[in-house]
Write a protein that holds these residues in place. Sequence first.
Motif, mmCIF file in Angstrom:
data_model
loop_
_atom_site.group_PDB
_atom_site.id
_atom_site.type_symbol
_atom_site.label_atom_id
_atom_site.label_comp_id
_atom_site.label_asym_id
_atom_site.label_seq_id
_atom_site.Cartn_x
_atom_site.Cartn_y
_atom_site.Cartn_z
ATOM 1 N N ASP A 344 0.833 -1.209 0.000
ATOM 2 C CA ASP A 344 0.000 0.000 0.000
ATOM 3 C C ASP A 344 0.867 1.259 0.000
ATOM 4 O O ASP A 344 2.046 1.230 0.371
ATOM 5 N N GLY A 345 0.277 2.379 -0.402
ATOM 6 C CA GLY A 345 1.000 3.648 -0.463
ATOM 7 C C GLY A 345 1.269 4.196 0.929
ATOM 8 O O GLY A 345 0.861 3.610 1.928
ATOM 9 N N ALA A 346 1.960 5.345 0.984
ATOM 10 C CA ALA A 346 2.285 5.945 2.284
ATOM 11 C C ALA A 346 1.491 7.232 2.455
ATOM 12 O O ALA A 346 1.432 8.064 1.549
ATOM 13 N N GLU A 347 0.869 7.375 3.617
ATOM 14 C CA GLU A 347 0.065 8.555 3.919
ATOM 15 C C GLU A 347 0.476 9.159 5.257
ATOM 16 O O GLU A 347 0.855 8.434 6.164
ATOM 17 N N ASP A 372 4.293 5.109 7.703
ATOM 18 C CA ASP A 372 2.992 5.158 7.027
ATOM 19 C C ASP A 372 1.889 5.286 8.083
ATOM 20 O O ASP A 372 1.726 4.404 8.921
ATOM 21 N N PHE A 374 -1.359 5.279 7.600
ATOM 22 C CA PHE A 374 -2.549 4.464 7.311
ATOM 23 C C PHE A 374 -2.126 3.195 6.577
ATOM 24 O O PHE A 374 -2.154 3.143 5.345
ATOM 25 N N ASN A 375 -1.731 2.212 7.328
ATOM 26 C CA ASN A 375 -1.274 0.961 6.734
ATOM 27 C C ASN A 375 -2.466 0.051 6.447
ATOM 28 O O ASN A 375 -3.305 -0.171 7.323
ATOM 29 N N THR A 376 -2.549 -0.444 5.223
ATOM 30 C CA THR A 376 -3.618 -1.381 4.868
ATOM 31 C C THR A 376 -3.019 -2.589 4.163
ATOM 32 O O THR A 376 -1.920 -2.524 3.603
ATOM 33 N N LYS A 387 7.452 1.962 5.381
ATOM 34 C CA LYS A 387 7.543 1.518 3.995
ATOM 35 C C LYS A 387 8.971 1.711 3.493
ATOM 36 O O LYS A 387 9.624 2.707 3.825
HETATM 37 CA CA CA Z 1 -0.642 3.259 3.587
#
Ligand code: CA
Length: 409
Positions: A344-347, A372, A374-376, A387
């Motif tokens: 998943d992306g990094a937020e 990150d 919001f890790n999903t 990440k």
């Molecule tokens: Ca994320």
Amino acid sequence: MKSKYSGISLVLLILLLLVSCLPRSGDKNQDRRMDDPDARAGEMEAWQDTMELKRGLERQSAFEYYVYASAETTPVQSAEGEDAADDPAIWVNRKDPEKSLVLGTNKTRGINVYDLLGNELQKMNIGMVNNIDLREGFQYRENEVVLVAASNRSINAISIMVLDPLSGRLSDTIANLTAGVDEVYGLCCYHQQDPDVYFVFVNGKGGIVEQWKISGIGENGAQASTLRKSEIQGEMVRSFQLSSQPEGMVADDSKGLLYIGLEQEGIIVVSADPGEEVESSMLPGSDGSNPSIYFDIEGLALFSIRGKDYLIASSQGNFSYAIFRLGAQAAYLGSFIIKEALVDGAEETDGLDLALGAFSSRFPEGIFVVQDGFNTDGDMKRNQNFKYVSFSPIRKMIEAMEDAHASGL
Ligand code: CA
Ligand code: CA
Ligand code: CA
Ligand code: CA
Ligand code: CA
């Protein structure tokens, strides 16, 4: 006697009738939540988090440069949805780069050590640790070790550990230096080259920065006998007040400079030399006038490519990373984001770190590590983690940004 008992029965009957007539709630759990301020605050926080995520993703969609993460760490231990992971520091294993390590803080309980695949190797529950940094070549017990320092909010101190470069093991805390700042927050290490001295900078929410000189036992023979207990000596050598709340900091060892992120103002640079006056200057393009920066400014890292020095900063409000060229031609070059692919992306990134070198086939030129928020995994929400991004696409992107800059685009 008889009349007395019937009187009591009558009172009981009336009470029963009254109780049965009281309004009944359909959801007892909701009542309990309404009565419990902690539960209400928790739900509010979860809601705000969701709004922050939504707004952040909207702002993030404005960026055209992007990369993907190649790996991610084991999620940190925390309550569900808690803001817990915070700041990573990369230790480069010079002898065996593939066995390099990432040290990551969990601000609810301590420090985790990960390998380059993201596996958790060590967990140190030393307190509410916020920021972490390290420097190699530190003399301790007549050995060269890696000096590791972390801001520990449980005891308002700089916690000092050492990492053995041969075994890759992180020690327990060997010293806690009680800081004079209001609440320890951001932290970074600085290895002055000439004279050869190790320092730790720590800042507090009130905007005070303290510079601590760190030495190992035996370096100064006269003091060795009095130091036997802690084996590490810390001395506060300089402190200064900033205009607003700082957090992320990074020191340039070769140039003797300290970069400080003021969360709501921009990035300033001051001399890292404790004997110098504290005169700060704002890094061009790092303040509110740059529409690509959305506060808070968080983690900072330095690197050089093709003889030029750069700084990378987490722009937390729009889930992006800003690149600045440093030196006489200092300028903001552009920003990028970390999108979802296999990982998943990094937020909403807090801390980050970057190290160049040939680590592995996955990280042939270097590694960029970010927290990150919001890790999903698919559509499952997980605890926060870190990440890992290969530096190769970032290097190509910076070259493209330089070309665009040179041609005035
Ligand atoms: Ca994320
Ligand atoms: Ca956070
Ligand atoms: Ca912050
Ligand atoms: Ca942080
Ligand atoms: Ca994930």
